[in-house]
Write a protein that holds these residues in place. Structure first.
Motif, PDB file in Angstrom:
ATOM      1  N   ALA A  40       0.826  -1.222   0.000  1.00 24.46           N
ATOM      2  CA  ALA A  40       0.000   0.000   0.000  1.00 24.46           C
ATOM      3  C   ALA A  40       0.857   1.268   0.000  1.00 24.46           C
ATOM      4  O   ALA A  40       0.443   2.298  -0.531  1.00 24.46           O
ATOM      5  N   HIS A  66      -2.677 -12.721   5.120  1.00 23.62           N
ATOM      6  CA  HIS A  66      -1.951 -13.921   4.693  1.00 23.62           C
ATOM      7  C   HIS A  66      -0.682 -14.172   5.505  1.00 23.62           C
ATOM      8  O   HIS A  66       0.094 -15.062   5.167  1.00 23.62           O
ATOM      9  N   PHE A 130     -21.912 -15.010  -3.756  1.00 23.16           N
ATOM     10  CA  PHE A 130     -21.562 -13.720  -3.134  1.00 23.16           C
ATOM     11  C   PHE A 130     -22.038 -13.682  -1.683  1.00 23.16           C
ATOM     12  O   PHE A 130     -21.272 -13.345  -0.773  1.00 23.16           O
TER      13      PHE A 130
END
Ligand SMILES: NC(=O)c1ccc[n+]([C@@H]2O[C@H](COP(=O)([O-])OP(=O)(O)OC[C@H]3O[C@@H](n4cnc5c(N)ncnc54)[C@H](OP(=O)(O)O)[C@@H]3O)[C@@H](O)[C@H]2O)c1
Length: 315
Positions: A40, A66, A130
């Protein structure tokens, strides 16, 4: 003063909703941490958000869903976790849930949902899992005994509304408008910063523990016919209304490739099936946020983004 306020860890502060959540948390004087990925810092827009939030008091913790060790390190500094990863990453929260179990200090978790109630929608044959992915995370949270609050804010005002629910348009129409179904089924629109303010209000509130907080104030709950009528009165002109039947909409959903067809699926769910409004909020497991927190002044003129879009298109 801040000693009695929970310490919040927000995951996704460089994203759309996560940035608003971090601002709302800091405004409410919660000690606030943001889990930020290394990548980022090399994106100028994300770096700008990180700098703004840091200047307002956010503590940045580098890490990722992760990377379990970085997660545990961040979790040990927090009481409450709010996750705002994008919908396609909902399953990544499984690692977060197992890390929360390991850390053992989390008093409440708010998973990334922030839409229609995934346990109430009725489009599982169309939505490519979804909503079932979000429900799956709920069941995992519950089976692991992690205290939670689920937030169902329905649509953001920045989603669908700037085009008056017209797929493919960037601004609201001025001549013809397409209405899906009979146009009388209501959906709900809430501004993201308001969603964030209501979400932050829940974190230390026993009334929202292990409950779903829905946002469904009457002033923000409108059918397509009502939306068009209000828009017509704003621009002083009647639009030609073209109605698309449920069958025709289903055909368009089938004919449009995934994921491009998801916008039509959300329109079908809200404005044809009525998935945001067909059920009553059950006080045994749910609360309505604007009733619970009447002091929060939220935007009820859902047409503000439309007016903004229009003004921009006239420049
Ligand atoms: N109701 C509605 O109308 C509506 C509309 C859109 C979205 N939503 C919902 O709002 C929620 C948030 O979506 P959004 O659109 O705000 O998301 P977004 O803007 O895409 O932001 C996602 C954030 O998650 C972070 N992230 C991604 N993978 C991560 C990882 N492995 N570890 C740590 N952080 C990670 C991203 O960080 P990086 O900066 O490092 O990538 C980013 O900050 C979702 O549940 C979505 O379904 C609702």
């Amino acid at each position: 003063m801040t000693d009695s306020k929970s310490k919040l860890l927000i995951i996704g502060v460089t994203g759309n909703l996560g940035f608003e959540l971090a601002n709302a948390s800091l405004n409410a004087s919660h000690p606030t941490l943001g889990l930020v990925r290394d990548s980022a810092f090399s994106d100028p827009n994300k770096l700008h958000k990180i700098q703004l939030l840091s200047d307002s008091g956010l503590k940045i913790v580098k890490g990722s869903l992760h990377d379990e060790e970085s997660l545990i390190e961040a979790l040990k500094q927090a009481d409450v976790v709010i996750c705002a990863v994008a919908s396609k990453q909902v399953h990544d929260q499984k690692a977060l849930i197992s890390a929360m179990k390991r850390a053992g200090c989390i008093k409440r978790f708010i998973p990334s949902e922030f839409g229609s109630d995934p346990d109430r929608t009725r489009v599982s044959h169309l939505d490519h899992n979804f909503y079932s992915r979000k429900s799956e995370i709920r069941r995992l949270v519950e089976s692991q005994g992690i205290p939670y609050t689920y937030v169902c804010c329905n649509f953001y005002t920045s989603y669908l509304l700037p085009s008056l629910v017209q797929p493919g348009l960037q601004a609201p129409p001025r001549d013809n408008v397409t209405i899906f179904g009979d146009g009388n089924v209501r959906g709900v629109f809430m501004k993201e910063s308001d969603v964030a303010a209501f979400t932050i209000s829940t974190v230390d509130d026993p009334r929202t523990l292990n409950k779903t907080m829905s946002l469904r104030p009457p002033g923000n709950t409108l059918s397509m016919n009502e939306l068009v009528t209000v828009w017509e009165s704003k621009i002083g002109k009647k639009l030609e209304r073209n109605y698309i039947s449920e069958e025709e909409l289903l055909k368009r959903i089938q004919e449009t490739p995934y994921p491009d067809n998801m916008q039509l699926v959300f329109i079908y769910s809200a404005f044809v099936k009525g998935d945001q409004t067909y059920y009553d909020i059950d006080s045994s497991n749910g609360v309505e946020g604007t009733q619970l927190y009447p002091h929060i002044k939220y935007k009820t003129d859902v047409f503000l983004p439309l007016i903004h879009t229009c003004a921009m298109s006239l420049l």
